[in-house]
Write a protein that holds these residues in place. Sequence first.
Motif, mmCIF file in Angstrom:
data_model
loop_
_atom_site.group_PDB
_atom_site.id
_atom_site.type_symbol
_atom_site.label_atom_id
_atom_site.label_comp_id
_atom_site.label_asym_id
_atom_site.label_seq_id
_atom_site.Cartn_x
_atom_site.Cartn_y
_atom_site.Cartn_z
ATOM 1 N N ALA A 29 0.500 -1.149 -0.093
ATOM 2 C CA ALA A 29 -0.141 0.113 0.085
ATOM 3 C C ALA A 29 0.946 0.848 -0.198
ATOM 4 N N LEU A 30 1.712 1.095 0.774
ATOM 5 C CA LEU A 30 2.630 3.044 0.838
ATOM 6 C C LEU A 30 3.655 2.047 -0.760
ATOM 7 N N ALA A 31 3.983 1.815 -1.021
ATOM 8 C CA ALA A 31 4.748 1.511 -2.723
ATOM 9 C C ALA A 31 3.881 1.910 -3.777
ATOM 10 N N LEU A 32 2.862 1.311 -3.763
ATOM 11 C CA LEU A 32 1.783 1.852 -4.966
ATOM 12 C C LEU A 32 1.147 3.146 -5.214
ATOM 13 N N ALA A 33 0.845 3.854 -3.719
ATOM 14 C CA ALA A 33 0.889 4.913 -3.216
ATOM 15 C C ALA A 33 1.847 5.962 -3.944
ATOM 16 N N ARG A 34 2.889 5.168 -4.197
ATOM 17 C CA ARG A 34 3.567 6.502 -5.044
ATOM 18 C C ARG A 34 4.486 5.974 -5.625
ATOM 19 N N GLY A 35 3.375 5.452 -6.715
ATOM 20 C CA GLY A 35 3.683 4.881 -8.139
ATOM 21 C C GLY A 35 4.264 3.958 -8.138
ATOM 22 N N ALA A 36 4.373 2.919 -7.392
ATOM 23 C CA ALA A 36 5.381 2.202 -7.853
ATOM 24 C C ALA A 36 4.527 0.578 -8.401
ATOM 25 N N GLN A 37 5.057 0.041 -9.419
ATOM 26 C CA GLN A 37 4.032 -1.148 -9.747
ATOM 27 C C GLN A 37 4.445 -2.412 -9.118
ATOM 28 N N LEU A 38 3.867 -3.350 -8.589
ATOM 29 C CA LEU A 38 4.635 -4.566 -8.104
ATOM 30 C C LEU A 38 4.530 -5.319 -9.463
ATOM 31 N N VAL A 39 5.867 -6.649 -9.304
ATOM 32 C CA VAL A 39 6.017 -6.933 -9.582
ATOM 33 C C VAL A 39 5.578 -8.596 -9.169
ATOM 34 N N GLY A 40 6.256 -8.675 -7.634
ATOM 35 C CA GLY A 40 5.653 -10.283 -6.953
ATOM 36 C C GLY A 40 6.643 -10.259 -5.806
ATOM 37 N N GLY A 41 6.809 -11.132 -5.690
ATOM 38 C CA GLY A 41 7.727 -11.590 -4.245
ATOM 39 C C GLY A 41 6.862 -12.630 -3.472
ATOM 40 N N THR A 42 7.679 -12.582 -2.385
ATOM 41 C CA THR A 42 6.541 -13.314 -0.959
ATOM 42 C C THR A 42 6.052 -12.246 0.472
ATOM 43 N N SER A 43 5.607 -12.681 0.801
ATOM 44 C CA SER A 43 5.459 -12.149 1.929
ATOM 45 C C SER A 43 6.489 -11.179 3.119
ATOM 46 N N LEU A 44 8.045 -12.237 2.647
ATOM 47 C CA LEU A 44 9.145 -11.458 3.350
ATOM 48 C C LEU A 44 9.668 -10.213 2.331
ATOM 49 N N PHE A 45 9.356 -10.424 1.204
ATOM 50 C CA PHE A 45 10.423 -9.099 0.388
ATOM 51 C C PHE A 45 8.896 -9.297 -1.151
ATOM 52 N N ARG A 46 9.362 -7.941 -1.334
ATOM 53 C CA ARG A 46 8.057 -7.301 -2.172
ATOM 54 C C ARG A 46 9.101 -6.615 -3.537
ATOM 55 N N LEU A 47 8.502 -7.007 -4.724
ATOM 56 C CA LEU A 47 9.289 -6.930 -6.074
ATOM 57 C C LEU A 47 8.457 -5.573 -6.328
ATOM 58 N N TYR A 48 9.174 -4.100 -6.704
ATOM 59 C CA TYR A 48 8.694 -3.191 -7.711
ATOM 60 C C TYR A 48 9.317 -2.953 -8.546
ATOM 61 N N ARG A 49 8.415 -2.184 -9.644
ATOM 62 C CA ARG A 49 8.702 -1.166 -10.700
ATOM 63 C C ARG A 49 8.367 -0.198 -10.120
ATOM 64 N N VAL A 50 10.509 0.657 -10.448
ATOM 65 C CA VAL A 50 9.564 1.994 -10.544
ATOM 66 C C VAL A 50 11.201 2.394 -11.648
ATOM 67 N N GLU A 51 10.230 4.132 -11.986
ATOM 68 C CA GLU A 51 10.880 4.349 -13.369
ATOM 69 C C GLU A 51 12.136 4.415 -13.105
ATOM 70 N N ASP A 52 12.480 5.293 -11.820
ATOM 71 C CA ASP A 52 14.677 5.130 -11.768
ATOM 72 C C ASP A 52 14.666 4.090 -10.770
#
Length: 320
Positions: free
Chosen positions: A255-278
């Motif tokens: 919720a924190l990351a997506l609200a700031r423009g990141a896109q969820l790629v995947g991960g587990t409940s121990l880590f999350r992978l996001y796609r960001v512009e830079d």
Amino acid sequence: MTNTTAVTVQSKRDHGGGLDAAVARFGGTRAAWLDLSTGINPTPYPVGNCPAQDWTALPDQAAHQQLLAAARRFWNVPADAEILPAPGASVLIAMIPTLRAPATVRITAPTYNEHHAAFAAHGWQVSDHSPSQARVLVHPNNPDGRLWTAQDATAPLSVIDESFCDVTPEHSLIHLAAEPGRIVLKSFGKFWGLAGLRLGFAIARPDTIADMQTRLGPWSVSGPALRIGAQALQDMDWAAATRSRLQQDSDRLDALALARGAQLVGGTSLFRLYRVEDAQAWQDRLARHHIWSRIFPYSQTYLRLGLPPADGWERLEAAL
């Protein structure tokens, strides 16, 4: 990027961590930083105190058997499979390529790069194409959380690295450990948050485990690791509560990351992978707030975040 290029890049063996370099560049003290570059549970299992003899005496067979019994129950290990504890899963990863004569191993990138390095160091040809004499499946995959199936583990030597699978035990492929040529790996550092304990497991048919045991030698696991490992593996209530908390925290992080423009790629409940512009800019911005994250040499847009401890959420939100 082609698969071949991605696999080649994996040989650089980049990892999470590296906090000392971040401190040197961005200042502060190591203790004041939040290290979110790894997928280690920030609320570790409470280890308590070990008796003095665990530190002063050679590990005894009774403690070893207690650990094996606890591991067999916790992971529902097939009766026809044996378990080999070791001082960390990385030791087992480095050993596995020596079990067969060098040939071709299939490793689908991106994934945890120690497997590529281990096979390449022993003369194997690493590829991302079939057919091959060996296959490595990181399940769920690091960094994107991809899940594999039994149909993917068909090579004569199939390594199934379940270092992050304890958060979703319903997806485990542990039943394959009873089949010839299948090796399931488990790590104690991630789910239990005890990476410094250096405890990992290989689970496979008895002949494979006997071969690995010969290479590993005696007294490979310390007395404290035997005791703490057995205690934690028997604590089913802690495991259930931890899975629930990790899911809630990973949802909060999304919720924190997506609200700031990141896109969820995947991960587990121990880590999350996001796609960001830079990704480099995101890492630098967080680092100026003394929060360390994970980026990857093969992608300019992938950013991986682990979970902060309970007292770190406000800092992370402010930095984001």
